[in-house]
Scaffold this motif. Structure first.
Motif, short mmCIF file in Angstrom:
data_model
loop_
_atom_site.label_atom_id
_atom_site.label_comp_id
_atom_site.label_asym_id
_atom_site.label_seq_id
_atom_site.Cartn_x
_atom_site.Cartn_y
_atom_site.Cartn_z
N SER A 58 28.09 10.09 -37.31
CA SER A 58 27.51 10.92 -38.53
C SER A 58 27.50 12.51 -38.05
CB SER A 58 26.17 10.37 -38.71
OG SER A 58 25.25 10.92 -37.77
N LYS A 59 28.09 12.51 -36.61
CA LYS A 59 28.34 13.95 -36.20
C LYS A 59 29.75 14.19 -36.34
CE LYS A 59 24.21 14.07 -34.55
NZ LYS A 59 22.91 14.84 -34.99
N LYS A 60 30.04 15.42 -36.58
CA LYS A 60 31.67 15.76 -36.79
C LYS A 60 32.16 15.40 -35.26
CE LYS A 60 34.76 19.52 -37.98
NZ LYS A 60 34.74 20.82 -38.45
N ASN A 61 32.96 14.75 -35.20
CA ASN A 61 33.80 14.41 -33.95
C ASN A 61 32.69 13.98 -32.95
OD1 ASN A 61 36.75 14.83 -34.78
ND2 ASN A 61 36.00 17.18 -34.44
N GLY A 62 32.03 12.85 -33.33
CA GLY A 62 30.97 12.44 -32.59
C GLY A 62 31.48 12.12 -31.12
N GLN A 63 32.79 11.58 -31.12
CA GLN A 63 32.92 11.04 -29.78
C GLN A 63 33.26 12.30 -28.75
OE1 GLN A 63 34.82 11.40 -32.38
NE2 GLN A 63 36.99 11.14 -32.22
N LEU A 64 33.29 13.51 -29.34
CA LEU A 64 33.41 14.82 -28.21
C LEU A 64 32.23 14.77 -27.48
CD1 LEU A 64 35.49 17.19 -30.30
CD2 LEU A 64 36.13 15.76 -28.61
N ARG A 65 30.95 14.42 -27.97
CA ARG A 65 29.73 14.20 -27.11
C ARG A 65 29.79 13.16 -26.06
NH1 ARG A 65 25.49 16.26 -31.20
NH2 ARG A 65 26.59 17.10 -32.71
N GLY A 66 30.91 12.36 -25.95
CA GLY A 66 30.89 11.40 -25.20
C GLY A 66 31.26 11.74 -23.79
N VAL A 67 30.78 10.95 -22.84
CA VAL A 67 31.02 11.31 -21.26
C VAL A 67 31.37 10.07 -20.58
CG1 VAL A 67 29.85 13.34 -20.94
CG2 VAL A 67 28.73 11.39 -20.74
N VAL A 68 32.00 9.99 -19.62
CA VAL A 68 32.47 8.66 -18.48
C VAL A 68 32.14 9.23 -17.43
CG1 VAL A 68 34.04 6.92 -18.15
CG2 VAL A 68 34.15 7.95 -20.34
N ALA A 69 31.26 8.10 -16.61
CA ALA A 69 30.97 8.43 -15.25
C ALA A 69 31.64 7.25 -14.63
CB ALA A 69 29.75 8.27 -14.98
N ALA A 70 32.45 7.41 -13.49
CA ALA A 70 33.16 6.41 -12.85
C ALA A 70 32.41 6.58 -11.42
CB ALA A 70 34.81 6.82 -12.65
N THR A 71 32.20 5.30 -10.83
CA THR A 71 31.49 5.21 -9.60
C THR A 71 32.33 4.38 -8.67
OG1 THR A 71 29.39 5.49 -10.48
CG2 THR A 71 29.47 4.50 -8.38
N GLY A 72 32.52 4.82 -7.37
CA GLY A 72 33.46 3.97 -6.65
C GLY A 72 32.73 3.86 -5.12
N GLY A 73 33.42 3.31 -4.36
CA GLY A 73 32.92 3.22 -2.89
C GLY A 73 32.14 4.05 -2.49
N GLY A 74 31.10 3.96 -1.58
CA GLY A 74 30.18 4.82 -0.99
C GLY A 74 29.30 5.69 -2.03
N ASP A 75 29.19 5.19 -3.18
CA ASP A 75 28.34 5.79 -4.12
C ASP A 75 29.24 7.14 -4.79
OD1 ASP A 75 26.62 5.69 -6.29
OD2 ASP A 75 25.16 7.01 -5.14
N TYR A 76 30.54 7.22 -4.65
CA TYR A 76 31.15 8.40 -5.10
C TYR A 76 31.50 8.22 -6.71
CZ TYR A 76 34.88 12.08 -4.68
OH TYR A 76 35.27 13.29 -4.90
N ARG A 77 31.28 9.42 -7.29
CA ARG A 77 31.12 9.54 -8.82
C ARG A 77 31.63 10.59 -9.09
NH1 ARG A 77 25.65 8.24 -10.59
NH2 ARG A 77 26.24 6.11 -10.14
N ALA A 78 32.49 10.43 -10.40
CA ALA A 78 33.13 11.79 -10.92
C ALA A 78 32.71 11.41 -12.40
CB ALA A 78 34.58 11.52 -10.75
N VAL A 79 32.82 12.26 -13.21
CA VAL A 79 32.38 12.52 -14.61
C VAL A 79 33.51 13.09 -15.68
CG1 VAL A 79 30.65 13.14 -16.32
CG2 VAL A 79 30.04 12.32 -14.16
#
Length: 144
Positions: A58-79
């Motif tokens: 219902s929001k214009k380009n609603g997917q542009l509000r989306g984020v992805v967090a990737a977590t790896g070994g040692g609790d390393y994370r990038a967003v």
């Protein structure tokens, strides 16, 4: 893979190897100095769309509000912003890599998230063990 998705699921390195592969030659700087490698893997967007991310249509380009967090070994994370990995918005192609320079990653270690357009390797996530999809609205709206 979880978060705001219609179909959360688990994917192993062996599962990724069965999917259509693409390769990326990359150059980046890391704590070990300048790196140059060729990675083979699956585009992150292809894997995430299978989970059916739930964006507010219902929001214009609603997917542009989306984020992805990737977590790896040692609790390393990038967003990442959704637009960084969606080919409808960006020419970049973030990979879930299964090999480096033709050498397969160990099954126990899992895939590596590779960000070919980055000049520094800090968002490369080794031993990837979790992907989470969400939206920024609760954070932004709660900050008012």
């Amino acid at each position: 893979m979880g978060g705001e998705v219609g179909k959360p699921y688990t994917l192993t390195l062996a599962d990724l190897r069965k999917l259509p592969q693409t390769s990326a030659a990359v150059k980046f700087t890391s704590a070990k100095g300048d790196q140059e490698h060729t990675y083979q893997g699956v585009p992150l967007h292809e894997v995430l769309k299978t989970a059916e991310p739930r964006f507010d249509q219902s929001k214009k380009n609603g997917q542009l509000r989306g984020v992805v967090a990737a977590t790896g070994g040692g609790d390393y994370r990038a967003v990442f912003a959704w637009a960084e990995l969606d080919p409808g918005f960006s020419k970049s192609q973030i990979l879930l890599a299964v090999s480096e320079d033709g050498v397969p990653f160990d099954d126990a270690a899992g895939p590596r998230l590779v960000v070919p357009q980055d000049t520094k390797g800090r968002r490369y996530v080794s031993e990837l063990n979790q992907l989470w999809v969400g939206v920024v609205d609760p954070v932004v709206d709660g900050a008012k």
